[in-house]
Design an enzyme around this catalytic site. Structure first.
Site, PDB file in Angstrom:
ATOM      1  N   ASP A  12       0.850  -1.200   0.000  1.00 51.21           N
ATOM      2  CA  ASP A  12       0.000   0.000   0.000  1.00 51.21           C
ATOM      3  C   ASP A  12       0.888   1.254   0.000  1.00 51.21           C
ATOM      4  O   ASP A  12       0.875   2.022   0.941  1.00 51.21           O
ATOM      5  CB  ASP A  12      -0.940  -0.008   1.223  1.00 51.21           C
ATOM      6  CG  ASP A  12      -0.203  -0.068   2.564  1.00 51.21           C
ATOM      7  OD1 ASP A  12       0.955  -0.562   2.608  1.00 51.21           O
ATOM      8  OD2 ASP A  12      -0.771   0.380   3.579  1.00 51.21           O
ATOM      9  N   HIS A 246      10.018  -0.308   9.045  1.00 50.57           N
ATOM     10  CA  HIS A 246       8.892  -1.257   8.911  1.00 50.57           C
ATOM     11  C   HIS A 246       8.996  -2.221   7.697  1.00 50.57           C
ATOM     12  O   HIS A 246       9.553  -3.291   7.812  1.00 50.57           O
ATOM     13  CB  HIS A 246       7.556  -0.520   8.833  1.00 50.57           C
ATOM     14  CG  HIS A 246       7.151   0.197  10.079  1.00 50.57           C
ATOM     15  ND1 HIS A 246       7.134  -0.373  11.333  1.00 50.57           N
ATOM     16  CD2 HIS A 246       6.723   1.483  10.261  1.00 50.57           C
ATOM     17  CE1 HIS A 246       6.700   0.497  12.228  1.00 50.57           C
ATOM     18  NE2 HIS A 246       6.460   1.631  11.606  1.00 50.57           N
TER      19      HIS A 246
HETATM   20  C1  BDR Z   1       2.794  -0.588   8.702  1.00 46.88           C
HETATM   21  O1  BDR Z   1       1.703   0.306   8.540  1.00 46.88           O
HETATM   22  C2  BDR Z   1       1.898   1.123   7.422  1.00 46.88           C
HETATM   23  O2  BDR Z   1       1.601   2.445   7.731  1.00 46.88           O
HETATM   24  C3  BDR Z   1       3.333   0.964   7.011  1.00 46.88           C
HETATM   25  O3  BDR Z   1       3.490   1.085   5.618  1.00 46.88           O
HETATM   26  C4  BDR Z   1       3.667  -0.422   7.486  1.00 46.88           C
HETATM   27  O4  BDR Z   1       3.294  -1.378   6.515  1.00 46.88           O
HETATM   28  C5  BDR Z   1       3.488  -0.286  10.022  1.00 46.88           C
HETATM   29  O5  BDR Z   1       2.619  -0.511  11.082  1.00 46.88           O
HETATM   30 CA    CA Z   2       2.850  -0.747   4.181  1.00 42.74          CA
END
Ligand code: BDR
Ligand code: CA
Length: 330
Positions: A12, A246
């Site tokens: 995403d 992340h």
């Molecule tokens: C996850 O949430 C999204 O905002 C980031 O892209 C990552 O996949 C982190 O909690």
């Molecule tokens: Ca993500």
């Protein structure tokens, strides 16, 4: 010679999704054979635009299939424009024309077709809400046997959540899909906040990479990371102007699992109430009377510890390598 990981990237994008995509394109042991998009950091239409833009900007033409725009059951919320920008890439001041079009099949259909065409070969790396995998499972119940493995950036076991005291954003965005994924029975690895909150990357790290590679793709990433780091600085001033990696950690696990310590056990997701989106792991081998924790439930390999400095070095060396091609034209 190591064979390359054939990867479908479910995403995403999203700033850390962009980091992850560029790490995957740059790494010699990863072959991204398709990208599937989902709502999450942005609406799904924007996620698709960004996936096409980022890949073509880096000179790659990779099939992109658009996926789900809402959760399987939960009422959808609004994308977090204050974290990733309204466009998902830190509100870019302009974009160059790179063309590209999404596939005609949906993300779930694309995943199923590719898994049937390459049985046992495809690794699915999912770093957004998990609706596409949930739907693909409904289309093809044999999917856990057809895919080689699934790696998620999702969840938190011991670490506090980032959208509630217990929930991580990707799981919280679609807890029903996440619970389907955790109970499907594939070779499953969870790279969650227990490790991603330990890998802090300064915005200057990406600015330096953009100086080394004077390429529009790296300037775009550096711009996006600046915006993302502004958000983190507002909630965690102690980190400096920096952000969590992340999603890129899911790919780091794939190519360098020795940098992580894992625990294996049954993982389930709370689907309602104040714990909505919590990922819980059964750590004890005892017969719980609570339904849902039966001993025959599939297990997940959960990343619990990480060598953060080694991860940062690997990300740096990979993105600093000679991987960028001229941007594709309209
Ligand atoms: C996850 O949430 C999204 O905002 C980031 O892209 C990552 O996949 C982190 O909690
Ligand atoms: Ca993500």
């Amino acid at each position: 010679m190591q064979t390359k990981h054939k990867v479908i990237f479910d995403t995403d994008p999203g700033v850390d999704d962009a980091m992850a995509l560029y790490f995957a394109l740059a790494h010699p042991a990863i072959d991204v054979v398709g990208i599937t998009t989902t709502f999450g950091n942005v609406y799904v239409e924007q996620a698709t635009i960004n996936a096409l833009y980022l890949t073509r900007l880096a000179g790659r033409s990779i099939p992109v299939a658009q996926g789900v725009n809402i959760p399987l059951a939960k009422t959808p919320g609004l994308p977090p424009a204050f974290i990733h920008g309204a466009d998902g890439l830190g509100n870019l001041p302009s974009r160059i024309a790179v063309g590209g079009q999404a596939e005609t099949e949906s993300a779930a259909e694309f995943i199923v077709q590719m898994a049937r065409r390459h049985p046992g070969e495809i690794t699915l790396v999912a770093v957004g809400p998990l609706g596409n995998l949930g739907l693909a499972l409904k289309l093809e119940p044999q999917l856990p046997k057809l895919l080689k493995q699934v790696v998620l950036m999702a969840g938190a076991v011991d670490e506090p959540g980032n959208v509630s005291p217990v929930a991580e954003a990707n799981v919280w965005n679609d807890p029903d899909a996440a619970d389907l994924v955790f109970t499907a029975g594939w070779d499953l690895t969870m790279v969650g906040l227990d490790v991603t909150h330990k890998v802090v990357l300064p915005a200057s790290f990406f600015a330096h990479l953009a100086q080394q590679h004077d390429h529009v793709a790296m300037h775009t990433l550096s711009h996006a990371v600046n915006f993302y780091a502004n958000f983190y600085q507002s909630i965690r001033p102690d980190l400096g102007h920096a952000c969590y990696g992340h999603d890129v950690l899911a790919f780091v696990w794939l190519v360098a699992p020795e940098l992580f310590k894992t625990q294996t056990g049954r993982v389930r997701v709370a689907k309602e109430g104040i714990a909505n989106g919590q990922t819980m792991m059964a750590k004890l081998a005892i017969p719980y009377p609570q339904a849902g924790w039966e001993a025959d439930k599939p297990e997940t390999r959960v990343c619990m510890e990480v060598d953060a400095a080694a991860c940062a070095r690997l990300i740096d060396a990979t993105l600093a390598s000679d991987w960028l091609l001229p941007a594709l034209a309209q």
